[in-house]
Design a protein around this motif. Sequence first.
Motif, PDB file in Angstrom:
ATOM      1  N   PHE A  17       0.824  -1.204   0.000  1.00 22.08           N
ATOM      2  CA  PHE A  17       0.000   0.000   0.000  1.00 22.08           C
ATOM      3  C   PHE A  17       0.863   1.260   0.000  1.00 22.08           C
ATOM      4  N   GLY A  18       1.896   1.274   0.826  1.00 23.20           N
ATOM      5  CA  GLY A  18       2.762   2.443   0.908  1.00 23.20           C
ATOM      6  C   GLY A  18       3.473   2.740  -0.401  1.00 23.20           C
ATOM      7  N   ALA A  19       3.961   1.714  -1.064  1.00 25.05           N
ATOM      8  CA  ALA A  19       4.630   1.911  -2.349  1.00 25.05           C
ATOM      9  C   ALA A  19       3.655   2.441  -3.396  1.00 25.05           C
ATOM     10  N   ALA A  20       2.443   1.929  -3.394  1.00 26.96           N
ATOM     11  CA  ALA A  20       1.448   2.383  -4.366  1.00 26.96           C
ATOM     12  C   ALA A  20       1.055   3.837  -4.123  1.00 26.96           C
ATOM     13  N   VAL A  21       0.869   4.211  -2.868  1.00 26.52           N
ATOM     14  CA  VAL A  21       0.531   5.601  -2.542  1.00 26.52           C
ATOM     15  C   VAL A  21       1.687   6.521  -2.917  1.00 26.52           C
ATOM     16  N   PHE A  22       2.921   6.121  -2.595  1.00 30.16           N
ATOM     17  CA  PHE A  22       4.079   6.945  -2.922  1.00 30.16           C
ATOM     18  C   PHE A  22       4.224   7.125  -4.427  1.00 30.16           C
ATOM     19  N   PHE A  23       4.048   6.051  -5.178  1.00 29.87           N
ATOM     20  CA  PHE A  23       4.190   6.169  -6.629  1.00 29.87           C
ATOM     21  C   PHE A  23       3.105   7.049  -7.221  1.00 29.87           C
ATOM     22  N   LEU A  24       1.851   6.820  -6.815  1.00 30.96           N
ATOM     23  CA  LEU A  24       0.734   7.545  -7.412  1.00 30.96           C
ATOM     24  C   LEU A  24       0.704   9.013  -7.008  1.00 30.96           C
ATOM     25  N   PHE A  25       0.995   9.309  -5.756  1.00 28.77           N
ATOM     26  CA  PHE A  25       0.868  10.681  -5.273  1.00 28.77           C
ATOM     27  C   PHE A  25       2.197  11.396  -5.054  1.00 28.77           C
ATOM     28  N   LEU A 148      -6.664   0.608  -7.789  1.00 22.38           N
ATOM     29  CA  LEU A 148      -5.795  -0.355  -7.116  1.00 22.38           C
ATOM     30  C   LEU A 148      -5.366   0.151  -5.743  1.00 22.38           C
ATOM     31  N   VAL A 149      -5.088   1.442  -5.618  1.00 22.79           N
ATOM     32  CA  VAL A 149      -4.715   2.000  -4.317  1.00 22.79           C
ATOM     33  C   VAL A 149      -5.885   1.890  -3.341  1.00 22.79           C
ATOM     34  N   CYS A 150      -7.097   2.156  -3.796  1.00 21.45           N
ATOM     35  CA  CYS A 150      -8.272   1.995  -2.929  1.00 21.45           C
ATOM     36  C   CYS A 150      -8.426   0.532  -2.493  1.00 21.45           C
ATOM     37  N   GLY A 151      -8.259  -0.377  -3.424  1.00 21.70           N
ATOM     38  CA  GLY A 151      -8.328  -1.796  -3.087  1.00 21.70           C
ATOM     39  C   GLY A 151      -7.230  -2.210  -2.125  1.00 21.70           C
ATOM     40  N   GLY A 153      -5.870  -0.265   0.084  1.00 23.69           N
ATOM     41  CA  GLY A 153      -6.257   0.271   1.384  1.00 23.69           C
ATOM     42  C   GLY A 153      -7.225  -0.653   2.103  1.00 23.69           C
ATOM     43  N   ILE A 154      -8.169  -1.192   1.365  1.00 24.03           N
ATOM     44  CA  ILE A 154      -9.119  -2.152   1.944  1.00 24.03           C
ATOM     45  C   ILE A 154      -8.393  -3.425   2.370  1.00 24.03           C
ATOM     46  N   TYR A 155      -7.466  -3.885   1.543  1.00 23.28           N
ATOM     47  CA  TYR A 155      -6.704  -5.089   1.873  1.00 23.28           C
ATOM     48  C   TYR A 155      -5.843  -4.857   3.116  1.00 23.28           C
ATOM     49  N   LEU A 156      -5.208  -3.692   3.218  1.00 31.24           N
ATOM     50  CA  LEU A 156      -4.410  -3.370   4.403  1.00 31.24           C
ATOM     51  C   LEU A 156      -5.293  -3.345   5.646  1.00 31.24           C
ATOM     52  N   TRP A 157      -6.476  -2.757   5.540  1.00 33.76           N
ATOM     53  CA  TRP A 157      -7.400  -2.725   6.671  1.00 33.76           C
ATOM     54  C   TRP A 157      -7.781  -4.142   7.085  1.00 33.76           C
ATOM     55  N   ARG A 158      -8.019  -4.992   6.119  1.00 30.94           N
ATOM     56  CA  ARG A 158      -8.403  -6.378   6.413  1.00 30.94           C
ATOM     57  C   ARG A 158      -7.260  -7.126   7.098  1.00 30.94           C
ATOM     58  N   MET A 159      -6.025  -6.868   6.681  1.00 29.48           N
ATOM     59  CA  MET A 159      -4.877  -7.522   7.308  1.00 29.48           C
ATOM     60  C   MET A 159      -4.649  -7.000   8.720  1.00 29.48           C
ATOM     61  N   ALA A 160      -4.940  -5.718   8.947  1.00 21.22           N
ATOM     62  CA  ALA A 160      -4.762  -5.146  10.285  1.00 21.22           C
ATOM     63  C   ALA A 160      -5.899  -5.545  11.226  1.00 21.22           C
TER      64      ALA A 160
END
Length: 176
Positions: A17-25, A148-151, A153-160
């Motif tokens: 998630f962090g890599a995707a957010v960093f790349f996109l934003f 994909l970043v939204c997805g 985020g949901i996956y990270l929430w599910r893992m946490a």
Amino acid sequence: MIGLLRLVGLLNAAVWFGAAVFFLFGAEPALTGSRDIQQLLEPQNYPYFSVALAQLVGVRFFRLYLLCGFIALLHLTGEWLYLGKYPRRLWLALLLMLWLGGCLEAFWLQPRLHTLHQREFTASAQRVAARDSLRFWQGASHTLEAVLVCGLGIYLWRMANPPDPMRFVSATKFRS
């Protein structure tokens, strides 16, 4: 062992998630639209090389993206084998869609964008058509990346926040 398995899954989801957010934003906008990169590359080099640099960073990012997706699939398989519970279809579908979306982006959209970017800066008659097509496919790529970043985020929430384990109590335990 369960704690280690969950830690690996959570760290992988956080990196993904962090890599995707960093790349996109962060990385992509900094390379393609910042004034600092315009001054660094100078006006005659800016439009071509800024996008080319963003594409090089994108290739590295999508390698990491696919690696994290593969680790997530292995983690899900490990949870299934170790804990003995089949993953819920919703989370399995989300994970597969995230990984397939990354494959689509890495193996189809990014090479197409690279080719169109090359055509846009040639002296041929295809230049205008390539520029229009490039804008369309860049928009499609950015839209897919945002989804994909939204997805993720949901996956990270599910893992946490893993679901509570089912507690089975035998019926004979309550008989007197």
